[in-house]
Scaffold this active site. Structure first.
Site, short mmCIF file in Angstrom:
data_model
loop_
_atom_site.label_atom_id
_atom_site.label_comp_id
_atom_site.label_asym_id
_atom_site.label_seq_id
_atom_site.Cartn_x
_atom_site.Cartn_y
_atom_site.Cartn_z
N TRP A 175 2.76 -13.80 2.20
CA TRP A 175 1.87 -13.90 3.22
C TRP A 175 1.29 -15.21 3.44
CZ3 TRP A 175 1.86 -10.44 6.95
CH2 TRP A 175 2.13 -9.15 6.64
N GLU B 52 0.70 -1.27 -0.01
CA GLU B 52 -0.07 -0.05 -0.17
C GLU B 52 0.88 1.35 0.04
OE1 GLU B 52 -0.29 -2.62 1.66
OE2 GLU B 52 -2.49 -3.05 2.34
N LYS C 156 4.00 -13.84 7.95
CA LYS C 156 5.01 -13.54 6.78
C LYS C 156 6.14 -14.63 6.74
CE LYS C 156 5.47 -9.62 4.16
NZ LYS C 156 5.81 -8.49 3.92
P1 AMP Z 1 3.61 -6.45 2.11
O1 AMP Z 1 2.33 -5.62 1.65
O2 AMP Z 1 3.12 -7.71 1.62
O3 AMP Z 1 4.75 -6.03 1.69
O4 AMP Z 1 3.52 -6.34 3.70
C1 AMP Z 1 3.67 -5.23 4.55
C2 AMP Z 1 3.87 -5.72 5.96
O5 AMP Z 1 5.14 -6.39 6.15
C3 AMP Z 1 3.89 -4.49 6.93
O6 AMP Z 1 2.53 -4.00 7.21
C4 AMP Z 1 4.62 -5.26 8.01
O7 AMP Z 1 3.76 -6.09 8.87
C5 AMP Z 1 5.56 -6.16 7.23
N1 AMP Z 1 6.99 -5.56 7.11
C6 AMP Z 1 7.60 -5.19 6.21
N2 AMP Z 1 8.90 -4.60 6.35
C7 AMP Z 1 9.04 -4.89 7.80
C8 AMP Z 1 10.24 -4.68 8.72
N3 AMP Z 1 11.37 -4.30 8.16
N4 AMP Z 1 10.03 -5.11 9.97
C9 AMP Z 1 8.70 -5.45 10.21
N5 AMP Z 1 7.63 -5.75 9.40
C10 AMP Z 1 7.72 -5.49 8.28
#
Ligand code: AMP
Length: 552
Positions: free
Chosen positions: A449, A339, A444
């Site tokens: 996911w 997003e 994750k």
């Molecule tokens: P996505 O939209 O599939 O890329 O997932 C996004 C989500 O990944 C975020 O809302 C976080 O929950 C997780 N995420 C991404 N980068 C990090 C990070 N460096 N540390 C912890 N969680 C992360």
């Protein structure tokens, strides 16, 4: 009395990124790792092929606003689509090859994809849902020439009314320049679906403007500091979260692209790094964990890197430290979401701190990238202080953050113009964000996911199961893997093997849990929901009897 600015109002367009790279850096390289060595092309050649692709798409009736999907690994043709599809005014839809069949068909139909560019090697995956696709008119098969005969193409014939093309033949004979239209910079340029929310995947539609501003953000000194002297290895898939914007950013500043194709295992990756000597790379922690173990065992030279970006899930401190100490490679953590284009924060230590102190900043999710804002809010919606203590949901807004989802109402995900990230944490006085938890319970694994809800639903369809909850638990290789907590139905004795067999045609294979625990009941919250927090605590305290199945 306000006065008007005197500045020109030129739109920010992907055709601008494409043309800048073509004209200013014609000799920069795009290198794709292949089974029999790498394929290397110049920017001039890639730009010419992007133009040919646009003509070919035009030739089969693609007009502005039409969705052209990709179902591909990271390689040159995918980059050609990134540039050419959007530049001609069509909307590039990156399909995530790791979605399981039901989600995949949903995304294609929901986006109303007219064309799909697909890797020959991925045909069997799309083939599983071919007959359910209702809008696809053309499928263009990339690669596999020579070995991909009619039998390999057959699954695509089940797509109702679709014509099948081969990529090279599709491009052949078309002009190598294109008179790119002057589009509205706010028009849709590309789209992606996120499965990081509950329910059906949700679409995010990026504009030319948001893509350009995000790409400029990636080039910044405080982010990746990209220049023509760099060679950027995108391990992060181009089919998920725009490969962190690296494709656009690297092209715009003339850096070489090193694209690993499907060769993401540690050994071929390390070989490609040693051979092609990239300076910058981006990948999720599980990739770097694999690389680290490989290098520790085999020894390797990763000295070409000046920066390794890592994110997608929390980056373990041990991984960062060992990379630095054993391989001399500096990992910088970043946080983002589909997003948010995706990059939102980058964890570089602030100036003026000692090496020892710098680690507490480097293991955080980092500071928000300039141009974007973040805040942390309490349950009652009040903004919380930046004191590093007050825990709340993180919210974000800015020109590369989505303001809604595509054709679906989700008011619960937005708050007065801010996107609710679903991540819970703190922000300290210096602006460093630390994620402590996730409000959502999805898991994750290796950067992708797994929906705990979907797994639970599938599990609870088993006649021997009374109820089941799935939580994410730490995994050395994949960061997180599902742990299935199962309550057997009265008089029944389900086993991990029988449950895995039962699940195998209901969810993607990589979702199948290796870890199982059989409990008397699933703890519930006051409102009767599974208390996964408590389950996690019990797991962490070693109070659950976990069986782990070997998966080979
Ligand atoms: P996505 O939209 O599939 O890329 O997932 C996004 C989500 O990944 C975020 O809302 C976080 O929950 C997780 N995420 C991404 N980068 C990090 C990070 N460096 N540390 C912890 N969680 C992360």
């Amino acid at each position: 009395m306000p006065i008007a600015s005197t500045m020109q109002d030129r739109p920010l367009l992907i055709s601008g990124i494409l043309e800048h790279g073509r004209r200013i850096y014609p000799d920069s390289r795009v290198i794709t790792v292949g089974a029999d060595g790498a394929v290397e092309s110049t920017y001039a050649q890639v730009a010419a092929r992007a133009a040919q692709l646009a003509h070919a798409l035009r030739g089969v009736g693609v007009v502005e606003g039409d969705r052209v999907a990709t179902f591909c690994w990271n390689h040159q043709a995918h980059l050609e689509a990134y540039l050419g599809v959007s530049a001609m005014g069509a909307v590039m839809h990156t399909l995530n090859i790791r979605l399981f069949p039901g989600q995949l068909a949903f995304c294609v139909n929901h986006a109303e994809d007219k064309v799909i560019l697909i890797d020959a090697s991925l045909i069997p995956l799309l083939g599983k849902v071919a007959s359910e696709l209702t809008t696809v008119e053309h499928v263009v098969v990339v690669g596999g020439d020579g070995e991909c005969g009619p039998a390999a193409l057959a699954p695509l014939e089940a797509i109702p009314g679709a014509t099948i093309h081969r990529y090279e033949a599709f491009l052949e004979g078309h002009p190598s320049t294109y008179d790119w239209p002057e589009l509205d910079e706010r028009a849709a340029a590309s789209m992606a679906y996120t499965s990081g929310t509950t329910g059906d995947p949700k679409g995010v539609v990026y504009s030319h403007r948001s893509t350009c501003l995000h790409a400029l953000g990636i080039c910044l000194g405080s982010v990746a500091a990209l220049t023509e002297r760099d060679r950027v290895l995108s391990v992060v898939p181009m089919f998920h979260a725009n490969a962190w914007g690296l494709a656009y950013a690297a092209w715009w500043c003339g850096a070489d692209h090193l694209l690993p194709g499907p060769f993401l295992q540690p050994e071929p990756l390390v070989r490609a790094i040693e051979r092609h000597r990239p300076t910058v790379a981006g990948a999720v922690p599980s990739i770097w964990t694999g690389v680290l173990h490989y290098c520790s065992a085999q020894g390797a030279d990763l000295s070409s890197f000046r920066l390794v970006l890592c994110g997608g899930s929390a980056v373990p401190e041990s991984l960062m430290r060992r990379f630095e100490e054993e391989l001399g490679v500096h990992i910088v953590q970043a946080w983002g979401m589909t997003e948010t284009s995706p990059v939102g924060t980058v964890a570089r230590a602030p100036r003026g701190v000692s090496e020892a102190e710098s680690w507490s900043y480097r293991v955080s999710q980092g500071r928000v990238v300039q141009g974007v804002e973040m805040r942390v809010v309490a349950d009652d919606g009040a903004a919380l202080p930046w004191d590093g203590q007050s825990v709340g949901e993180l919210e974000i807004r800015g020109p590369w953050v989505t303001g809604r989802y595509y054709r679906v109402e989700a008011p619960e995900r937005f708050d007065d113009g801010w996107l609710r990230t679903g991540d819970v944490g703190t922000i300290d006085a210096r602006g460093y964000v630390r994620i402590t938890d996730r409000s959502k319970d999805v898991i994750k694994s290796g950067g992708e996911w797994i929906s705990s809800v979907d797994l639970e639903n599938a599990l609870m369809g088993h006649p021997d199961v009374f109820e089941a909850a799935v939580i994410g638990v730490h995994d050395a290789k994949w960061e997180e893997r599902p742990l299935a907590c199962v309550v057997a139905a009265e008089g029944k004795e389900p086993t991990p093997a029988s449950m895995r067999a039962f699940l195998s045609d209901k969810v993607a294979r990589w979702w199948l849990p290796e870890r199982w625990t059989f409990v008397d009941e699933i703890p519930k919250t006051s409102v009767g929901k599974f208390d996964k927090k408590l389950l996690r605590e019990r797991y962490e305290a070693g109070a659950l009897d976990v069986v782990e199945v070997a998966t080979g």
